[in-house]
Design an enzyme around this catalytic site. Structure first.
Site, PDB file in Angstrom:
ATOM      1  CE  LYS A 189      -0.066  18.833 -34.622  1.00  0.00           C
ATOM      2  NZ  LYS A 189      -1.035  17.768 -34.253  1.00  0.00           N
ATOM      3  CD  GLU A 217     -22.543  -2.055 -20.149  1.00  0.00           C
ATOM      4  OE1 GLU A 217     -22.742  -1.405 -21.204  1.00  0.00           O
ATOM      5  OE2 GLU A 217     -21.906  -1.586 -19.185  1.00  0.00           O
ATOM      6  CG  HIS A 228     -25.785   2.014 -21.258  1.00  0.00           C
ATOM      7  ND1 HIS A 228     -26.074   3.338 -20.991  1.00  0.00           N
ATOM      8  CD2 HIS A 228     -24.967   1.598 -20.254  1.00  0.00           C
ATOM      9  CE1 HIS A 228     -25.450   3.708 -19.882  1.00  0.00           C
ATOM     10  NE2 HIS A 228     -24.779   2.657 -19.412  1.00  0.00           N
ATOM     11  CG  ASP A 238     -23.076   5.307 -17.394  1.00  0.00           C
ATOM     12  OD1 ASP A 238     -22.121   5.372 -18.183  1.00  0.00           O
ATOM     13  OD2 ASP A 238     -23.658   4.245 -17.094  1.00  0.00           O
TER      14      ASP A 238
END
Length: 617
Positions: free
Chosen positions: A208, A425, A428, A500
């Protein structure tokens, strides 16, 4: 530095002047010997004196061999009388040339008036110094109500629309205003009036202020810029006074542009003050409203304002006649991100393997400021590694550093913690890779970054503005994949899954209360978000439902979570061998990239296309 430099120059001048004066003094000339009156009389009687010069009480005596002496006498006694009283005969006096020298007018003035003059000058200098200080304080007090507005005059860091990537619609709207200022007759012939205000809205970092600087670079008119926070002071009436001063200066320079950055500092909705009393911010806002559209027209003055909180602005500020146009600057899409990266890479040496398109694909959802930060961090990493050019590796590392934080190499996990992190991991990654509506998995790592012991990076294959219920359900399952993996493999849970669970619960609540995706509760929203802020955060949420509905909301949230948990369990139990292979690779290499990951688990299930049928009326 300027006063110090001035004092140094004055000191040098006086030193040089004194050097010139002393250089003209003949240091080899010996000062005359001073003798007493008795010795003088003895020399006269011996016939050694040829000349005596009298100047008030000083006698300058010249001998036959041109030797000079000096002597002193009383100033009110004549020399002849003095010598006669010492026994000098008239014949001896007649043999001597005696000359009386009267003091000059300048010497008399210096002797009589110079001390007084020096005192008067010194006193006047001190008086002038104090008066000047008082005048400066008074002038600062008189300038307290003036706006600290700055005019964009620097051509060194000039920005134009060509330097702003993306934001096509915003540049069109603002370039039209620039053209209006340059050729007003073109629009006036059609009966068009110049807009009074343009409001730039968008998330932080979307450009902006940058596009406002581009307007200043494109327009050949004065461009004044000021921050909204510079209006408000602790003293009553100062903000309104500064607004009047700002618009008075703008009207004198019309046609011109006034840019107010972060206008929400003074433009918040009125009537929200706590405790009553006088609200300086509201008075400042009232003055802005009057100046923009009051009895006195501000012809030729266009106000451009920027904010990332348009929801808190006062409705009177947003009505037509004040801010006639609202320009939205959103986060850039894939092509715009690639163009932004190219602009920031223009002055940086890059290796031949750099692929800005791939970097743009990995930075989905990032703003222009984030992309600039990534390019800068990549250059810093290259310099730290003693490289002459920035490579693709530094750019990819910079993305992870900006998103997750720097690598915590000193954060060494134990063997058990590394194993738990690897399975977490891997959970996931496997769930996200095999569910069709999850984003593609690009990287899995057990290297600690920021506050996370490991991370799984999933990036969408394309920019999407709308998301379906099925996408949210698969995302919930992927978010809970680490939780399920810990529970299935080790039979117990660790604190590593706490973040999580927070994300999953928050997403499930939004599905029920904001997106209307609950089959039980139907198509409506629950809870009204109030704009009351406390310590920078929303203090409360208006509750527009009963306790019975609250129980149903809790039940639906639990249903979404339990369904996602069941989905993740099915995938992990079915694909346990693939997950074990990922864990083995992670323990050896700590990081798995997309190509190596797909080699271990196979290709991903592709998202099915939505069938769109044309409906004939």
């Amino acid at each position: 530095m300027k006063p110090l430099s001035k004092n140094i120059l004055l000191a040098l001048f006086f030193i040089v002047a004194l050097g010139v004066v002393f250089s003209r003094i003949d240091t080899k000339k010996v000062a005359p010997q001073t003798i007493g009156v008795s010795e003088l009389v003895g020399k006269i009687e011996a016939g050694e004196i040829t000349r005596i010069d009298v100047s008030e009480d000083t006698l300058t005596i010249t001998n036959k061999d041109n030797t000079a002496y000096t002597a002193k006498k009383e100033s009110n006694q004549a020399l002849g009388e003095l010598l006669v009283s010492y026994g000098v005969t008239p014949e001896q006096l007649g043999a001597i040339t005696i000359e009386v020298k009267e003091p000059s007018a300048a010497a008399q003035f210096a002797r009589n008036f110079l001390p007084t003059l020096l005192f008067v000058v010194l006193f006047g200098a001190v008086l002038w110094f104090f008066l000047r200080q008082m005048q400066g304080a008074n002038s600062k007090a008189m300038m307290f109500g003036q706006a600290n507005v700055r005019e964009a005059t620097s051509k060194k860091n000039k920005v134009v629309f060509a330097d702003v990537a993306g934001a096509v619609e915003a540049k069109e709207e603002l370039s039209e205003i620039v053209e209006f200022l340059k050729t007003p007759k073109k629009f006036a012939d059609l009966g068009a009036k110049i807009p009074k205000g343009v409001l730039l809205m968008g998330p932080p970092g979307t450009g902006k202020t940058l596009i406002a600087r581009a307007v200043a670079g494109e327009a050949n008119v004065p461009f004044f810029h000021i921050s909204g926070s510079e209006f408000v002071e602790m003293f009553v009436g100062v903000g309104a006074s500064r607004v009047r001063d700002l618009f008075a200066r703008a009207k004198k320079a019309a046609p011109c542009i006034v840019f107010i950055d972060e206008i929400d500092a003074v433009g918040r909705q009125r009537g929200a003050g706590l405790g009553g009393g006088h609200d300086e911010r509201e008075q400042t806002l009232n003055q802005i409203l009057v100046e923009m559209d009051g009895f006195e027209p501000n012809l030729g003055v266009i106000v451009i304002a920027a904010t990332n909180r348009p929801d808190v602005l006062d409705p009177a500020l947003l009505r037509p006649g004040r801010f006639d146009r609202r320009v939205v600057l959103d986060r850039p899409d894939l092509k715009e991100r690639e163009a932004i990266l190219a602009i920031h890479a223009a002055n940086k040496p890059l290796t031949a393997d750099v692929d800005l398109k791939r970097i743009a694909e990995r930075t989905s959802g990032m703003s222009g400021a984030d992309l600039m930060n990534i390019m800068n961090e990549a250059a810093i990493l290259a310099a730290r590694r003693d490289k002459k050019e920035t490579s693709q590796l530094e750019l990819l590392d910079a993305i992870e550093k900006v998103m997750l934080g720097p690598e915590r190499k000193s954060h060494i996990l134990s063997a058990d913690e590394r194993l738990v992190t690897a399975y977490h991991e891997a959970g996931h990654a496997v769930v996200g890779h095999l569910l069709p509506y999850c984003d593609d998995v690009h990287k899995v790592s057990i290297i600690a970054r920021g506050r996370a012991a490991g991370y799984t990076m999933s990036i969408p294959d394309e920019d999407r503005k709308m998301h379906s219920k099925r996408e949210f359900e698969d995302d919930l399952a992927m978010t809970l994949g680490g939780y399920v993996a810990e529970k299935e493999i080790f039979g117990e849970l660790t604190t590593g899954a706490s973040n999580d669970l927070q994300k999953a619960t928050s997403l499930a609540r939004e599905l029920v209360t904001q997106f209307g995706m609950s089959d039980e509760l139907g198509p409506r929203t629950y809870g009204e978000r109030e704009s009351t802020l406390f310590l920078g955060r929303q203090s409360s949420e208006g509750r527009d439902y009963s306790e019975k509905i609250a129980e149903k909301i809790d039940a639906e949230i639990s249903l979404f979570l339990s369904t996602a948990l069941k989905t993740a369990q099915d995938v992990i139990r079915r694909e346990r061998p693939k997950m074990d292979a990922i864990v083995k690779e992670l323990l050896e290499k700590e990081t798995i990239e997309k190509e190596a990951f797909e080699a271990l688990v196979g290709p991903a299930n592709k998202r099915p296309k939505i069938a769109i049928q044309s409906v004939n009326a």
